[in-house]
Design a protein around this motif. Structure first.
Motif, PDB file in Angstrom:
ATOM      1  N   ARG A  94       0.822  -1.210   0.000  1.00 49.03           N
ATOM      2  CA  ARG A  94       0.000   0.000   0.000  1.00 49.03           C
ATOM      3  C   ARG A  94       0.855   1.260   0.000  1.00 49.03           C
ATOM      4  N   ASP A  95       2.155   1.087   0.125  1.00 46.20           N
ATOM      5  CA  ASP A  95       3.042   2.244   0.223  1.00 46.20           C
ATOM      6  C   ASP A  95       3.512   2.749  -1.136  1.00 46.20           C
ATOM      7  N   LEU A  96       3.285   1.993  -2.183  1.00 46.13           N
ATOM      8  CA  LEU A  96       3.851   2.386  -3.470  1.00 46.13           C
ATOM      9  C   LEU A  96       2.992   3.437  -4.149  1.00 46.13           C
ATOM     10  N   GLU A  97       3.593   4.071  -5.145  1.00 46.36           N
ATOM     11  CA  GLU A  97       2.909   5.231  -5.737  1.00 46.36           C
ATOM     12  C   GLU A  97       1.718   4.825  -6.590  1.00 46.36           C
ATOM     13  N   TYR A  98       1.643   3.521  -6.978  1.00 48.79           N
ATOM     14  CA  TYR A  98       0.495   3.139  -7.783  1.00 48.79           C
ATOM     15  C   TYR A  98      -0.772   2.998  -6.941  1.00 48.79           C
ATOM     16  N   ASP A  99      -0.626   3.189  -5.655  1.00 52.47           N
ATOM     17  CA  ASP A  99      -1.820   3.314  -4.825  1.00 52.47           C
ATOM     18  C   ASP A  99      -2.313   4.745  -5.019  1.00 52.47           C
ATOM     19  N   ASP A 100      -3.201   4.965  -6.003  1.00 51.81           N
ATOM     20  CA  ASP A 100      -3.442   6.338  -6.460  1.00 51.81           C
ATOM     21  C   ASP A 100      -4.354   7.116  -5.514  1.00 51.81           C
ATOM     22  N   LEU A 101      -4.952   8.134  -6.024  1.00 55.76           N
ATOM     23  CA  LEU A 101      -5.655   9.148  -5.244  1.00 55.76           C
ATOM     24  C   LEU A 101      -6.482   8.568  -4.085  1.00 55.76           C
ATOM     25  N   HIS A 102      -6.223   9.036  -2.893  1.00 59.48           N
ATOM     26  CA  HIS A 102      -7.024   8.647  -1.726  1.00 59.48           C
ATOM     27  C   HIS A 102      -7.242   9.872  -0.854  1.00 59.48           C
ATOM     28  N   GLY A 103      -8.005   9.699   0.216  1.00 60.15           N
ATOM     29  CA  GLY A 103      -8.382  10.832   1.054  1.00 60.15           C
ATOM     30  C   GLY A 103      -7.209  11.629   1.581  1.00 60.15           C
ATOM     31  N   GLY A 104      -6.072  10.973   1.775  1.00 54.97           N
ATOM     32  CA  GLY A 104      -4.893  11.655   2.293  1.00 54.97           C
ATOM     33  C   GLY A 104      -4.441  12.801   1.407  1.00 54.97           C
ATOM     34  N   HIS A 105      -4.676  12.669   0.085  1.00 52.24           N
ATOM     35  CA  HIS A 105      -4.250  13.722  -0.830  1.00 52.24           C
ATOM     36  C   HIS A 105      -5.048  15.011  -0.625  1.00 52.24           C
ATOM     37  N   PHE A 106      -6.327  14.869  -0.292  1.00 55.55           N
ATOM     38  CA  PHE A 106      -7.133  16.067  -0.024  1.00 55.55           C
ATOM     39  C   PHE A 106      -6.647  16.744   1.255  1.00 55.55           C
TER      40      PHE A 106
END
Lengths: 314, 159
Positions: A94-106
């Motif tokens: 779950r740490d890699l960058e292909y885990d794309d947009l999630h709530g953390g980005h907001f």
């Protein structure tokens, strides 16, 4: 100031019954007195070399070899969703960058905005958080660190609280959403950089030992230590708990403050420990409590060398 | 006019009442009179008195002779997350997704253990296995004597 922090809310709720609290204190003191005479129990300590950082896992749970670098992780990506094997990835997929947009980005966007506004009004604020440096890239990798002036151990969250008060005269207590989103932004500037806490420093080493003692000490109504499920040597490791598998403590600090999909919010390492405690029927402490700082030092030492993942998601 | 005044009062009173009740509701026994939760058990704090509370010593419990267990209640208790929660670590009869941490108890009645021994083991497994992971359900008041008796009866019927 109103906090959305759940532990804070619980404590506030407790204050509602002011009269009742006095009775509680009396009852609590009675229980303590009645139970004197036993000893504190510990889970057997693992022989971990803290200078090795996250690589100390090699000889224990045997999961690290599957995620020591991104290449290996990609190789085993087919295990994601496979109940027999996914636990060996230790959630690191779950740490890699292909885990794309999630709530953390907001949350991160809000943090960036808040940080920019604060720095525009108070140009000294970033320098304070960066410990004298204005360039904050890589600043988060060195926390927690020892402050020789006050002889205290300072985490990123407590530093932000301190700087906001000393420079901007604002109360941004750790554990509050305002503090967490600033911490998330500062940490995201170090995304991909290995954690580099100075474990050779005597005060931090002492805090590590204290934190280790807390991690292996049996507490609460269930008589569980953190180590009962999360130490590398425990018989629980790799076994199933109603379909779930516990994680190792290694490289655990790298993804905090992390977006928790189950709660729909970003939480810090110390908030997480408080919520874990509640579930395990241990009295939760407030973020910034010296005991939680020691636990954070212990967990960060076991994450040394592992790249920061920010915003993280779990 | 009078109606709106009442509503205004209720607006204050209801959330307040709800807050008080919810603080109680989560674990009544563990929050004596609204204090911090679980403060009567050992904790991590350096300053709060609970940081000094020692672990309760292991106890070899005697089974109460005047209580009868009910296997159906026992099964519900053993599978309930906020009660016995045995299913998290053990596989048990009638339970889905049992854990693999501890021995499979699906046929526990065939193990040849006496009722008294099963009772004492649930009450405090530390008296039998030093350093066990299993919580001392009786010693730490997670389950009452009656609840342990119910689970004993459920296990005695697992064959």
């Amino acid at each position: 100031m109103y906090t959305h922090n759940r532990i804070g809310a619980q404590t506030k709720r407790a204050r509602v019954g002011g009269v009742l609290a006095a009775i509680a204190l009396a009852a609590g003191a009675g229980t303590v007195a009645a139970q004197q005479g036993g000893a504190q129990e510990y889970v057997p300590f693992d022989d971990i070399d803290p200078t090795l950082g996250y690589r100390a896992d090699m000889e224990f749970s045997g999961t690290v070899r599957y995620w020591k670098d991104e290449e290996t992780l990609r190789q085993y990506l087919s295990w994601v969703g496979d109940p027999e094997n996914e636990w060996k990835l230790n959630y690191k997929h779950r740490d890699l960058e292909y885990d794309d947009l999630h709530g953390g980005h907001f949350y991160l966007e809000e943090g960036e905005e808040a940080f920019r506004k604060l720095s525009e009004r108070h140009p000294e604020f970033p320098r304070c958080v960066g410990w004298g440096e204005t360039d904050l890239v890589g600043a988060a990798t060195r926390y927690p660190r020892h402050d020789s002036e006050t002889n205290t151990i300072v985490t990123l969250e407590s530093r932000i609280e301190h700087c906001a008060k000393a420079i901007a005269e604002q109360e941004i207590p750790q554990g509050s959403p305002g503090n967490t989103r600033l911490a998330l932004y500062v940490k995201s500037l170090s995304h991909g950089m290995p954690i580099n806490m100075e474990i050779g420093q005597p005060e931090l080493r002492m805090a590590y030992e204290r934190g280790k003692g807390l991690f292996y000490r049996k507490v609460g109504q269930f008589n569980f230590a953190c180590a009962t499920c999360h130490s590398p040597g425990t018989p629980v490791m790799g076994q199933r708990l109603r379909g779930q598998v516990s994680t190792t403590p290694f490289a655990f600090a790298a993804h905090f403050p992390t977006y928790r999909s189950a709660r729909g919010t970003v939480e810090t390492l110390q908030t997480r420990i408080g919520l874990c405690s509640r579930q395990m029927r241990v009295m939760p402490l407030r973020p910034g409590d010296p005991a939680y700082v020691d636990l954070e030092v212990f967990l960060t030492a076991l994450s040394n060398g592992y790249p920061i993942v920010s915003p993280g998601v779990r | 006019m009078y109606a709106t005044r009442i509503t205004r009062h209720l607006m204050w009173a209801l959330p307040l009442l709800a807050l008080c009740l919810s603080a109680y509701a989560d674990t009544p026994a563990n929050r004596p009179a609204g204090g911090p939760p679980f403060a009567q058990w050992p904790c991590h704090s350096y300053t709060h008195p609970c940081g000094e509370i020692p672990t309760r010593p292991a106890v070899s419990a005697q089974m109460p002779s005047d209580l009868e267990g009910d296997p159906d209640r026992g099964r519900a208790l053993a599978h309930n997350r906020s009660k016995g929660n045995c299913l998290t670590c053990h596989m048990m009869q009638g339970g889905a997704q049992g854990g693999t941490v501890a021995p499979d108890l699906s046929q526990y009645a065939t193990w040849g253990r006496s009722t008294e021994e099963i009772y004492a083991r649930i009450h405090d497994q530390r008296a039998f296995i030093a350093g066990t992971v299993m919580p001392p359900f009786g010693t730490n008041e997670i389950l009452t004597e009656q609840e342990i008796m119910d689970i004993v009866s459920y296990l005695k019927n697992s064959r």
